[in-house]
Each structure stands twice: as C-alpha cells, then as structure tokens.
Design an enzyme around this catalytic site. Structure first.
Site, PDB file in Angstrom:
ATOM      1  N   ASP A 235      10.181  -6.721   0.971  1.00 17.97           N
ATOM      2  CA  ASP A 235      10.381  -6.254   2.334  1.00 17.97           C
ATOM      3  C   ASP A 235      11.757  -5.620   2.330  1.00 17.97           C
ATOM      4  O   ASP A 235      12.720  -6.212   1.831  1.00 17.97           O
ATOM      5  CB  ASP A 235      10.291  -7.379   3.355  1.00 17.97           C
ATOM      6  N   SER A 236      11.820  -4.411   2.793  1.00 12.81           N
ATOM      7  CA  SER A 236      13.087  -3.710   2.695  1.00 12.81           C
ATOM      8  C   SER A 236      13.324  -2.885   3.937  1.00 12.81           C
ATOM      9  O   SER A 236      12.405  -2.609   4.706  1.00 12.81           O
ATOM     10  CB  SER A 236      13.111  -2.825   1.442  1.00 12.81           C
TER      11      SER A 236
ATOM     12  N   THR B 273       0.849  -1.196   0.000  1.00 17.06           N
ATOM     13  CA  THR B 273       0.000   0.000   0.000  1.00 17.06           C
ATOM     14  C   THR B 273       0.884   1.245   0.000  1.00 17.06           C
ATOM     15  O   THR B 273       0.391   2.358   0.016  1.00 17.06           O
ATOM     16  CB  THR B 273      -0.909   0.029   1.250  1.00 17.06           C
ATOM     17  N   ASN B 274       2.212   1.033  -0.021  1.00 14.98           N
ATOM     18  CA  ASN B 274       3.172   2.135   0.005  1.00 14.98           C
ATOM     19  C   ASN B 274       3.276   2.750  -1.402  1.00 14.98           C
ATOM     20  O   ASN B 274       3.873   2.152  -2.307  1.00 14.98           O
ATOM     21  CB  ASN B 274       4.529   1.616   0.482  1.00 14.98           C
TER      22      ASN B 274
ATOM     23  N   GLY C 275      11.706   7.935   3.395  1.00 13.14           N
ATOM     24  CA  GLY C 275      12.218   7.120   4.496  1.00 13.14           C
ATOM     25  C   GLY C 275      13.607   7.540   4.954  1.00 13.14           C
ATOM     26  O   GLY C 275      13.851   8.707   5.284  1.00 13.14           O
TER      27      GLY C 275
ATOM     28  N   LYS D  82       6.756   3.110  -2.987  1.00 12.59           N
ATOM     29  CA  LYS D  82       7.280   1.875  -3.585  1.00 12.59           C
ATOM     30  C   LYS D  82       6.614   1.607  -4.925  1.00 12.59           C
ATOM     31  O   LYS D  82       7.264   1.202  -5.885  1.00 12.59           O
ATOM     32  CB  LYS D  82       7.036   0.677  -2.656  1.00 12.59           C
TER      33      LYS D  82
ATOM     34  N   HIS E 144      18.849  -0.753  -3.875  1.00 14.35           N
ATOM     35  CA  HIS E 144      18.533  -2.107  -3.426  1.00 14.35           C
ATOM     36  C   HIS E 144      17.282  -2.630  -4.125  1.00 14.35           C
ATOM     37  O   HIS E 144      17.242  -3.760  -4.582  1.00 14.35           O
ATOM     38  CB  HIS E 144      18.350  -2.118  -1.902  1.00 14.35           C
ATOM     39  N   ARG E 145      16.269  -1.768  -4.245  1.00 11.01           N
ATOM     40  CA  ARG E 145      15.017  -2.187  -4.880  1.00 11.01           C
ATOM     41  C   ARG E 145      15.239  -2.386  -6.383  1.00 11.01           C
ATOM     42  O   ARG E 145      14.708  -3.317  -6.977  1.00 11.01           O
ATOM     43  CB  ARG E 145      13.918  -1.156  -4.620  1.00 11.01           C
TER      44      ARG E 145
END
Length: 198
Positions: free
Chosen positions: A70-71, A9-10, A154, A13, A181-182
């Site tokens: 998940d990060s 829901t972010n 973040g 992201k 990373h993503r």
C-alpha cells in the site's frame, strides 16, 4: 521454484516490482495470472494495515505466500494528505493530471522546505502458516511547481528529489527503482523471503 502472489491489479506496480524482483527461485504471479478477481476493502488506518489486509486475504484465498503493498504520497503542509487515500484522492477515476494540479494549487504561496513530501510504501508478506511480516520504504522530496516528466505514474511528475535535481517522473526507471519507496521496501521483502524460504 516458490510462487508468490502479488496482490494487485495495478499493472504499473507489477512492472516495477517485476523489474526489481529478479530472483530465479521465485515466480511472481499477479491476481490476473491466477484468474482471481476480488475486490478487497482497504479500511485500515495506515499503509501497513492496508497492505496486511490485502496480503492476508489473498493468502487465505490461495493458500500461497502473498505479497501486497500500500503506497501513497504524504504532503506535510497538507497534514499528510492524500496519504492512504492517494489512489482515491478526488475520486478513484480522476486523472492524475487533475490530482497533481490540485495539490500544486493547494500549495500556492508555500515555498522551500515547507513543500516537503514523501512517497511511502508499506509491504506485507503473508505466509500460509498465518505469519505476516511488514516493512516500509520512503523517498523524501518536495512538491514541484508544475508537472515534469512522463516516466513513472501517478504523482511521480510532481515529486522533486533535490539531490538528483529531478522529479521521480523525470527519472529513468533504473534510477527510480534504485531509490524509490517501493524499491526500498522490496529490498527488505527480498531479505524476509530469503530468511523464510531457506
């Protein structure tokens, strides 16, 4: 065209993954897009376990391929904190400016490579036949002495990447997405999907 449900829901992201996942054969849908409001308990002990929990839950609810990530941030001097608790560090509703300030404060007097940290992103893809594949991407840096930059979200303003001379919060989205990373995890996901969907 294959539909893939991105279990988040972010919206930050969603925006990042949408920018990076420009495959005309894939349609990335969010939980909001399909009208699914679900609270998934992430009780895994690793980034991978939490990504799998989310992807598997959404795949079972929808019957479609589900992607989840998940990060978080690992700070070596803090024994890997906040780690899998990055979003919940100091409380889920605590502004990141406070979370960032707290991490900087906890590293007072710590210098150079002892401030080493990394962003970690684990991604899981759950297929309707029950198979699950995972991958991981990281970006190494050090914790800066103050917040810098207003890009990203973040912990981006406090993670300084020496080879670029910028925090990830100072990077233009295109640069950040190419080294993040993503971004690295998503490159691996793209290969997984290409193999699986041939």
């Amino acid at each position: 065209m294959k539909e893939i449900i991105f279990a988040t829901t972010n919206q930050n992201k969603v925006r990042e993954v949408g920018m990076m996942c420009n495959n005309p054969d894939l349609k990335l849908l969010t939980l909001k897009d399909i009208g699914l409001d679900v609270d998934i308990v992430e009780d895994g002990s690793t980034f991978e376990e939490n990504a799998i929990i989310k992807a598997k839950t959404i795949m079972e609810m929808t019957g479609k391929i589900a992607l989840a990530d998940d990060s978080g941030l690992e700070v070596d001097y803090l024994n890997g904190e906040p780690g899998i608790y990055s979003a919940r560090y100091l409380g889920e509703d605590t502004p990141y400016s406070e979370k960032n300030a707290d991490i900087i404060r906890r590293l007072e007097g710590v210098e150079g490579s002892d401030r080493s940290a990394r962003f970690v992103c684990a991604m899981a893809v759950a297929f309707p036949d029950g198979r699950i594949r995972t991958c991981r991407g990281t970006i190494e840096g050090v914790i800066d002495y103050k917040e810098k930059g207003t890009n990203g979200f973040g912990y981006d303003p406090i993670v300084y990447v020496p080879e670029y001379g910028l925090t990830t919060g100072e990077m233009e989205p295109e640069l950040k997405n190419s080294i993040s990373h993503r971004g690295k995890a998503l490159e691996q996901v793209k290969k997984i999907l290409e193999e699986e969907l041939q």
